[in-house]
Design a protein around this motif. Structure first.
Motif, PDB file in Angstrom:
ATOM      1  N   TYR A  35      10.695  26.119  37.063  1.00  0.00           N
ATOM      2  CA  TYR A  35       9.322  25.636  37.071  1.00  0.00           C
ATOM      3  C   TYR A  35       9.043  24.911  35.758  1.00  0.00           C
ATOM      4  O   TYR A  35       9.547  25.306  34.708  1.00  0.00           O
ATOM      5  CB  TYR A  35       8.327  26.790  37.226  1.00  0.00           C
ATOM      6  CG  TYR A  35       8.333  27.439  38.590  1.00  0.00           C
ATOM      7  CD1 TYR A  35       9.316  28.375  38.925  1.00  0.00           C
ATOM      8  CD2 TYR A  35       7.370  27.119  39.542  1.00  0.00           C
ATOM      9  CE1 TYR A  35       9.331  28.967  40.183  1.00  0.00           C
ATOM     10  CE2 TYR A  35       7.377  27.707  40.795  1.00  0.00           C
ATOM     11  CZ  TYR A  35       8.365  28.625  41.105  1.00  0.00           C
ATOM     12  OH  TYR A  35       8.380  29.208  42.345  1.00  0.00           O
ATOM     13  N   GLY A  42      -0.948  25.130  35.579  1.00  0.00           N
ATOM     14  CA  GLY A  42      -0.083  26.132  36.180  1.00  0.00           C
ATOM     15  C   GLY A  42       1.321  25.596  36.346  1.00  0.00           C
ATOM     16  O   GLY A  42       1.548  24.383  36.349  1.00  0.00           O
ATOM     17  N   PRO A  43       2.305  26.475  36.475  1.00  0.00           N
ATOM     18  CA  PRO A  43       3.692  26.036  36.667  1.00  0.00           C
ATOM     19  C   PRO A  43       3.855  25.222  37.946  1.00  0.00           C
ATOM     20  O   PRO A  43       3.200  25.500  38.961  1.00  0.00           O
ATOM     21  CB  PRO A  43       4.469  27.354  36.751  1.00  0.00           C
ATOM     22  CG  PRO A  43       3.593  28.358  36.075  1.00  0.00           C
ATOM     23  CD  PRO A  43       2.188  27.932  36.381  1.00  0.00           C
ATOM     24  N   PHE A 108       9.985  36.286  36.231  1.00  0.00           N
ATOM     25  CA  PHE A 108      10.104  35.138  35.346  1.00  0.00           C
ATOM     26  C   PHE A 108      10.700  35.507  33.990  1.00  0.00           C
ATOM     27  O   PHE A 108      10.503  36.626  33.491  1.00  0.00           O
ATOM     28  CB  PHE A 108       8.723  34.512  35.111  1.00  0.00           C
ATOM     29  CG  PHE A 108       8.205  33.727  36.276  1.00  0.00           C
ATOM     30  CD1 PHE A 108       7.563  34.354  37.324  1.00  0.00           C
ATOM     31  CD2 PHE A 108       8.375  32.350  36.317  1.00  0.00           C
ATOM     32  CE1 PHE A 108       7.093  33.628  38.402  1.00  0.00           C
ATOM     33  CE2 PHE A 108       7.907  31.611  37.391  1.00  0.00           C
ATOM     34  CZ  PHE A 108       7.257  32.255  38.437  1.00  0.00           C
TER      35      PHE A 108
ATOM     36  N   PHE B  35      -0.265  36.111  45.239  1.00  0.00           N
ATOM     37  CA  PHE B  35       0.040  36.845  44.018  1.00  0.00           C
ATOM     38  C   PHE B  35      -0.975  36.517  42.924  1.00  0.00           C
ATOM     39  O   PHE B  35      -1.553  35.421  42.904  1.00  0.00           O
ATOM     40  CB  PHE B  35       1.429  36.448  43.474  1.00  0.00           C
ATOM     41  CG  PHE B  35       2.560  36.593  44.457  1.00  0.00           C
ATOM     42  CD1 PHE B  35       2.851  35.577  45.346  1.00  0.00           C
ATOM     43  CD2 PHE B  35       3.337  37.735  44.464  1.00  0.00           C
ATOM     44  CE1 PHE B  35       3.899  35.690  46.254  1.00  0.00           C
ATOM     45  CE2 PHE B  35       4.392  37.855  45.362  1.00  0.00           C
ATOM     46  CZ  PHE B  35       4.676  36.838  46.252  1.00  0.00           C
ATOM     47  N   TYR B  37      -0.560  36.480  38.813  1.00  0.00           N
ATOM     48  CA  TYR B  37       0.319  36.620  37.664  1.00  0.00           C
ATOM     49  C   TYR B  37      -0.518  36.546  36.396  1.00  0.00           C
ATOM     50  O   TYR B  37      -1.500  35.817  36.307  1.00  0.00           O
ATOM     51  CB  TYR B  37       1.375  35.507  37.632  1.00  0.00           C
ATOM     52  CG  TYR B  37       2.572  35.740  38.522  1.00  0.00           C
ATOM     53  CD1 TYR B  37       2.570  35.327  39.848  1.00  0.00           C
ATOM     54  CD2 TYR B  37       3.719  36.352  38.029  1.00  0.00           C
ATOM     55  CE1 TYR B  37       3.671  35.525  40.667  1.00  0.00           C
ATOM     56  CE2 TYR B  37       4.826  36.553  38.838  1.00  0.00           C
ATOM     57  CZ  TYR B  37       4.793  36.137  40.151  1.00  0.00           C
ATOM     58  OH  TYR B  37       5.899  36.338  40.949  1.00  0.00           O
ATOM     59  N   GLN B  39      -0.265  35.721  32.266  1.00  0.00           N
ATOM     60  CA  GLN B  39       0.561  35.064  31.266  1.00  0.00           C
ATOM     61  C   GLN B  39      -0.063  35.258  29.888  1.00  0.00           C
ATOM     62  O   GLN B  39      -0.994  34.554  29.501  1.00  0.00           O
ATOM     63  CB  GLN B  39       0.725  33.572  31.571  1.00  0.00           C
ATOM     64  CG  GLN B  39       1.759  32.886  30.680  1.00  0.00           C
ATOM     65  CD  GLN B  39       1.971  31.430  31.054  1.00  0.00           C
ATOM     66  OE1 GLN B  39       1.019  30.703  31.303  1.00  0.00           O
ATOM     67  NE2 GLN B  39       3.241  31.001  31.076  1.00  0.00           N
ATOM     68  N   MET B  45       5.493  35.095  32.498  1.00  0.00           N
ATOM     69  CA  MET B  45       4.700  35.389  33.688  1.00  0.00           C
ATOM     70  C   MET B  45       4.978  36.817  34.143  1.00  0.00           C
ATOM     71  O   MET B  45       6.118  37.171  34.401  1.00  0.00           O
ATOM     72  CB  MET B  45       5.068  34.436  34.821  1.00  0.00           C
ATOM     73  CG  MET B  45       4.539  33.049  34.659  1.00  0.00           C
ATOM     74  SD  MET B  45       2.780  33.030  35.003  1.00  0.00           S
ATOM     75  CE  MET B  45       2.533  31.263  35.104  1.00  0.00           C
ATOM     76  N   LEU B  47       3.961  39.748  36.957  1.00  0.00           N
ATOM     77  CA  LEU B  47       3.303  39.996  38.228  1.00  0.00           C
ATOM     78  C   LEU B  47       2.278  41.117  38.077  1.00  0.00           C
ATOM     79  O   LEU B  47       2.588  42.194  37.576  1.00  0.00           O
ATOM     80  CB  LEU B  47       4.334  40.380  39.289  1.00  0.00           C
ATOM     81  CG  LEU B  47       3.765  40.702  40.664  1.00  0.00           C
ATOM     82  CD1 LEU B  47       3.118  39.462  41.294  1.00  0.00           C
ATOM     83  CD2 LEU B  47       4.858  41.248  41.575  1.00  0.00           C
ATOM     84  N   PHE B  91      -3.020  33.558  36.719  1.00  0.00           N
ATOM     85  CA  PHE B  91      -2.720  32.541  37.713  1.00  0.00           C
ATOM     86  C   PHE B  91      -2.659  33.169  39.096  1.00  0.00           C
ATOM     87  O   PHE B  91      -2.010  34.207  39.300  1.00  0.00           O
ATOM     88  CB  PHE B  91      -1.378  31.869  37.417  1.00  0.00           C
ATOM     89  CG  PHE B  91      -1.389  30.982  36.209  1.00  0.00           C
ATOM     90  CD1 PHE B  91      -0.975  31.468  34.983  1.00  0.00           C
ATOM     91  CD2 PHE B  91      -1.800  29.669  36.299  1.00  0.00           C
ATOM     92  CE1 PHE B  91      -0.970  30.662  33.860  1.00  0.00           C
ATOM     93  CE2 PHE B  91      -1.810  28.855  35.186  1.00  0.00           C
ATOM     94  CZ  PHE B  91      -1.396  29.352  33.964  1.00  0.00           C
ATOM     95  N   LEU B 105       6.698  29.116  44.646  1.00  0.00           N
ATOM     96  CA  LEU B 105       5.350  29.554  44.352  1.00  0.00           C
ATOM     97  C   LEU B 105       4.494  28.336  44.039  1.00  0.00           C
ATOM     98  O   LEU B 105       4.899  27.479  43.249  1.00  0.00           O
ATOM     99  CB  LEU B 105       5.332  30.496  43.145  1.00  0.00           C
ATOM    100  CG  LEU B 105       5.875  31.912  43.353  1.00  0.00           C
ATOM    101  CD1 LEU B 105       6.062  32.606  42.019  1.00  0.00           C
ATOM    102  CD2 LEU B 105       4.949  32.711  44.251  1.00  0.00           C
ATOM    103  N   PHE B 107       1.037  27.433  42.306  1.00  0.00           N
ATOM    104  CA  PHE B 107       0.094  28.067  41.381  1.00  0.00           C
ATOM    105  C   PHE B 107      -1.226  27.303  41.311  1.00  0.00           C
ATOM    106  O   PHE B 107      -1.278  26.085  41.501  1.00  0.00           O
ATOM    107  CB  PHE B 107       0.676  28.101  39.968  1.00  0.00           C
ATOM    108  CG  PHE B 107       1.778  29.102  39.773  1.00  0.00           C
ATOM    109  CD1 PHE B 107       3.101  28.768  40.018  1.00  0.00           C
ATOM    110  CD2 PHE B 107       1.493  30.387  39.316  1.00  0.00           C
ATOM    111  CE1 PHE B 107       4.120  29.687  39.831  1.00  0.00           C
ATOM    112  CE2 PHE B 107       2.505  31.308  39.114  1.00  0.00           C
ATOM    113  CZ  PHE B 107       3.823  30.956  39.383  1.00  0.00           C
ATOM    114  N   GLY B 108      -2.280  28.047  40.979  1.00  0.00           N
ATOM    115  CA  GLY B 108      -3.530  27.419  40.590  1.00  0.00           C
ATOM    116  C   GLY B 108      -3.464  27.000  39.133  1.00  0.00           C
ATOM    117  O   GLY B 108      -2.435  27.152  38.469  1.00  0.00           O
ATOM    118  N   THR B 109      -4.577  26.496  38.616  1.00  0.00           N
ATOM    119  CA  THR B 109      -4.621  26.001  37.240  1.00  0.00           C
ATOM    120  C   THR B 109      -4.897  27.092  36.218  1.00  0.00           C
ATOM    121  O   THR B 109      -4.821  26.848  35.025  1.00  0.00           O
ATOM    122  CB  THR B 109      -5.681  24.906  37.095  1.00  0.00           C
ATOM    123  OG1 THR B 109      -6.916  25.409  37.616  1.00  0.00           O
ATOM    124  CG2 THR B 109      -5.282  23.648  37.854  1.00  0.00           C
TER     125      THR B 109
END
Lengths: 117, 117
Positions: A35, A42-43, A108, B35, B37, B39, B45, B47, B91, B105, B107-109
C-alpha cells in the motif's frame, strides 16, 4: 513471533532514480500486499501476491512492480521516481487471500518512508 | 468500485468520555468485511475491530464497539472510557468477501482523534 518487518525504514532518493523496498510477512503467512500512503490520506492498494503470483493490482503506473520469493518475502520496486512518489509504503500480510471464517485478518508492518527530492 | 467516506477529519474527546467516529461506504456487493484500523504516530496500522457483513450483531472488542447499519451502508466506531493512548488516526476500511478477489482493503481518508485531560 515477529510481525511484518519492512526495510529500510527511511530513505531519500533523487527524481529519476530507482528504489527497492523489502517486506517479510508474518511466519506462516503466504499473502503479501503493498500500500502507498501519501501524507494526510488513507493507504492506497498497489499489489497483492500469493504463492509468488500477482493476485491483484491497484491503479498504479507500470513504474511500480513487485515480486514474491519462495520464502514469501516480497520486494516492491519503483522506477523513474517522481516527487509524487514520496509516501509511506506499507506492507501487509495475511494467511490466505480469500475468505475464512476468521475474516482473514490483514496485519501491517511499520512501513518504509520514501522521500523523493 | 467501492468507496469509503469518513466525514470527520478531526475529533476530540475528554479522557474517560465516549466518542463516536463515523464511516459510510458504497458497494454493490452483499458480502464483505468492514474494519477500523488505528494508526498512531509510529505509523503502524493496528486492527481495532472487524465486522462481517453477513452478521447482524454488532462487533465489540473491550472498549470498542461498532454500529453497523447495512441498509444505510454506515459503520461507526464507538470508543468508551477514552484513554490517552487512544489518540491516533483512525481509518475505516472495506474488503470484499467475493471468492477469488484479492485481499484489497479500501480505506477512508481517516479521522484524527485527540484525547484531552
Amino acid at each position: 513471533d515477529a510481525g511484518v518487518t519492512q526495510s529500510p525504514t527511511h530513505l531519500i532518493k533523487t527524481r529519476g532514480q530507482h528504489v527497492t523496498l523489502r517486506c517479510s510477512p508474518i511466519s506462516g503467512h503466504k499473502s503479501v500486499s503493498w500500500y502507498q500512503q501519501v501524507l494526510g490520506q488513507g493507504p492506497q492498494f498497489i499489489f497483492q501476491y500469493y504463492e509468488k503470483e500477482e493476485r491483484g493490482r491497484g491503479n498504479f503506473p507500470d513504474r511500480f512492480s513487485a515480486r514474491q520469493f519462495p520464502n514469501y518475502s516480497s520486494e516492491l520496486n519503483v522506477n523513474a521516481l517522481l516527487l509524487g512518489d514520496s509516501a509511506l509504503y506499507l506492507c501487509a500480510s495475511s494467511a490466505r487471500p480469500w475468505r475464512t471464517n476468521s475474516g482473514n485478518t490483514i496485519y501491517f508492518g511499520e512501513g518504509s518512508w520514501l522521500t523523493v527530492v | 468500485a467501492q468507496t469509503v467516506t469518513q466525514s470527520q477529519p478531526e475529533m476530540s474527546v475528554q479522557e474517560a468520555e465516549t466518542v463516536t467516529l463515523s464511516c459510510t461506504y458504497d458497494t454493490s456487493e452483499s458480502d464483505y468485511y468492514l474494519f477500523w484500523y488505528k494508526q498512531p504516530p509510529s505509523r503502524q496500522m493496528i486492527l481495532v475491530i472487524r465486522q462481517e457483513a453477513y452478521k447482524q450483531q454488532n462487533a465489540t472488542e473491550n472498549r470498542f464497539s461498532v454500529n453497523f447499519q447495512k441498509a444505510a451502508k454506515s459503520f461507526s466506531l464507538k470508543i468508551s472510557d477514552s484513554q490517552l493512548g487512544d489518540a491516533a488516526m483512525y481509518f475505516c476500511a472495506y474488503r470484499s468477501a467475493k471468492a477469488g478477489t484479492a485481499s484489497k482493503l479500501t480505506f477512508g481518508t481517516g479521522t484524527r482523534l485527540q484525547v484531552t485531560l
